[in-house]
Motif scaffolding. Sequence first.
Motif, PDB file in Angstrom:
ATOM      1  N   HIS A  79       0.706  -1.249  -0.034  1.00 19.86           N
ATOM      2  CA  HIS A  79       0.042  -0.055   0.049  1.00 19.86           C
ATOM      3  C   HIS A  79       0.831   1.457  -0.005  1.00 19.86           C
ATOM      4  CE1 HIS A  79      -3.098   2.698   1.404  1.00 19.86           C
ATOM      5  NE2 HIS A  79      -3.818   2.080   0.618  1.00 19.86           N
ATOM      6  N   PRO A  80       0.629   2.213  -0.774  1.00 21.61           N
ATOM      7  CA  PRO A  80       1.320   3.403  -0.696  1.00 21.61           C
ATOM      8  C   PRO A  80       1.520   4.178   0.458  1.00 21.61           C
ATOM      9  CG  PRO A  80      -0.536   3.581  -2.384  1.00 21.61           C
ATOM     10  CD  PRO A  80      -0.691   2.351  -1.725  1.00 21.61           C
ATOM     11  N   SER A  81       0.820   3.903   1.520  1.00 21.68           N
ATOM     12  CA  SER A  81       0.729   4.518   2.986  1.00 21.68           C
ATOM     13  C   SER A  81       2.109   3.844   3.695  1.00 21.68           C
ATOM     14  CB  SER A  81      -0.587   4.245   3.783  1.00 21.68           C
ATOM     15  OG  SER A  81      -0.590   2.836   3.840  1.00 21.68           O
TER      16      SER A  81
ATOM     17  N   PHE B  18       1.593  14.388 -10.692  1.00 21.62           N
ATOM     18  CA  PHE B  18       0.479  14.749  -9.961  1.00 21.62           C
ATOM     19  C   PHE B  18      -0.501  13.858  -9.805  1.00 21.62           C
ATOM     20  CE2 PHE B  18       1.498  19.355 -11.595  1.00 21.62           C
ATOM     21  CZ  PHE B  18       2.640  19.498 -10.659  1.00 21.62           C
ATOM     22  N   PRO B  19      -0.933  12.966 -10.737  1.00 21.30           N
ATOM     23  CA  PRO B  19      -1.626  11.766 -10.259  1.00 21.30           C
ATOM     24  C   PRO B  19      -1.200  10.916  -9.231  1.00 21.30           C
ATOM     25  CG  PRO B  19      -1.742  12.231 -12.777  1.00 21.30           C
ATOM     26  CD  PRO B  19      -0.642  13.082 -12.172  1.00 21.30           C
ATOM     27  N   LEU B  20       0.123  10.690  -9.307  1.00 21.71           N
ATOM     28  CA  LEU B  20       0.685   9.995  -8.256  1.00 21.71           C
ATOM     29  C   LEU B  20       0.291  10.503  -7.071  1.00 21.71           C
ATOM     30  CD1 LEU B  20       3.801   8.587  -9.945  1.00 21.71           C
ATOM     31  CD2 LEU B  20       2.159   7.228  -9.281  1.00 21.71           C
ATOM     32  N   GLY B  21       0.612  11.841  -6.790  1.00 16.75           N
ATOM     33  CA  GLY B  21       0.656  12.313  -5.401  1.00 16.75           C
ATOM     34  C   GLY B  21      -0.740  12.518  -5.044  1.00 16.75           C
ATOM     35  N   GLN B  22      -1.779  12.630  -6.029  1.00 19.84           N
ATOM     36  CA  GLN B  22      -3.153  12.652  -5.624  1.00 19.84           C
ATOM     37  C   GLN B  22      -3.627  11.436  -5.229  1.00 19.84           C
ATOM     38  OE1 GLN B  22      -5.030  14.615  -9.210  1.00 19.84           O
ATOM     39  NE2 GLN B  22      -4.324  16.581  -8.584  1.00 19.84           N
ATOM     40  N   ALA B  23      -3.005  10.260  -5.405  1.00 18.32           N
ATOM     41  CA  ALA B  23      -3.352   9.084  -5.347  1.00 18.32           C
ATOM     42  C   ALA B  23      -3.106   8.580  -3.975  1.00 18.32           C
ATOM     43  CB  ALA B  23      -3.207   7.738  -6.372  1.00 18.32           C
TER      44      ALA B  23
END
Length: 438
Positions: free
Chosen positions: A354-356, A374-379
């Motif tokens: 998981h990204p977290s 930007f999409p990676l950061g927003q996700a």
Amino acid sequence: RVPSPSSSTPGAEQREKQYRAHRGFGDRRGGVISARTYFYASEAKCDQHMETFLGCIDASGDSSQDGFSAIKLTALGRPQFLLQFSEVLVKWRRFFHQMAVEQGQAGRAVLEMKLEAEKLQEALAKLSIATKAESQHWFTGEELGVSGTVDLLDWNSLIDSRTKLSKLLLVPNIQTGHLEPLLSRFTEEEDLQMKRMLQRMDVLAKRATEKGVRLMVDAEQSYFQPAISRLTLEMQRRFNRDRAIIFNTHQCYLKEAYDNVAVDMELSRREGWHFGTKLVRGAYMEQERARAAEIGYEDPINPTYEKTSEMYHRCLDYILEEIKRSPKVNVMVASHNEDTVKFTLRRMMELGIHPSEKKVYFGQLLGMCDQITFPLGQAGFPVYKYVPYGPVNEVLPYLSRRALENRSFIERAKRERELLWREVKRRLLAGSFFSRSP
């Protein structure tokens, strides 16, 4: 004459040429359009570089809770030392491979080669490098050969800075068959300069630890890289006990990239420290190939961009598999390639990473590939913009990477404009032109 097992290894003599200074390639800026190049001027200039790096570490620590800063070791000391030390490490590793061939292990993966300790001791005695009693003492002192075998990591540990075995640092000369020292003797001033370089590295690592900043040691030309990686590994051993502070950099355009990653990973497992690396494709391809052709050694670079991408994904997959098993592994996916980013996201999902967890980071240059960043950061993925710092005339070659990094830049720029225009239209139709951050 002392018989040399190296005579049975094709190309062994040529490989040494890679680690010798060559006047024609003294200016390392030639053919390099995407990396900063440092030249040694004086110890005072190296101190200035260290102060600049300290300022960058402080800025990163003050602006982010989990920032990164990158340094180059050629900025901290005389590159000639890195060249000499690299040759030592390569000769030492090659000597291990030669003895593995003697024991019938040709063709095995690097970490699967295991020398029978008794046969190794007999070979060292036969080559007049050490008596059997001496080599038994070495292996016992270093806790080697307990299982009756010695692998590459065991072998490498014998050349650690803490080991003072001058007789061990001898290998047969391929041409003459006589034993000669791996290390050439430094003058007192050169020895002092080397110690200062190590001290500067120590100062930077300590400041990064204090500030909670991850310190990435950038990769450089292949003929410096064995030494750079080894010195970085020593810092990882010291500073990565509780978390990954020091990150190495692995260049996947190198033919040996996977072996390099695997060996470093295995060492971190055995010793229990946190593994951290930045995976890149590489920035010195044209120069490396020209130098290999001119001097006459094997090209260290993968033959095609596709082969480099295969190597990148192979190394990355190996690291992601290890992240699934261990909380002590971290990777920065430093890439502008959409396929590589998609590959990473797919494998993370398949492995349940998981990204977290913040074990997989993404990085792109400032001003490049915002449609990825930007999409990676927003996700919710940890994503970073790599910001070059320095006088414009010195970093301009690095900044030119925006236009010259690869052949598909124009196509990517068009795609980025299309995606931006699509988002503008979507927001207009939704009545929310000014998006708010979550």
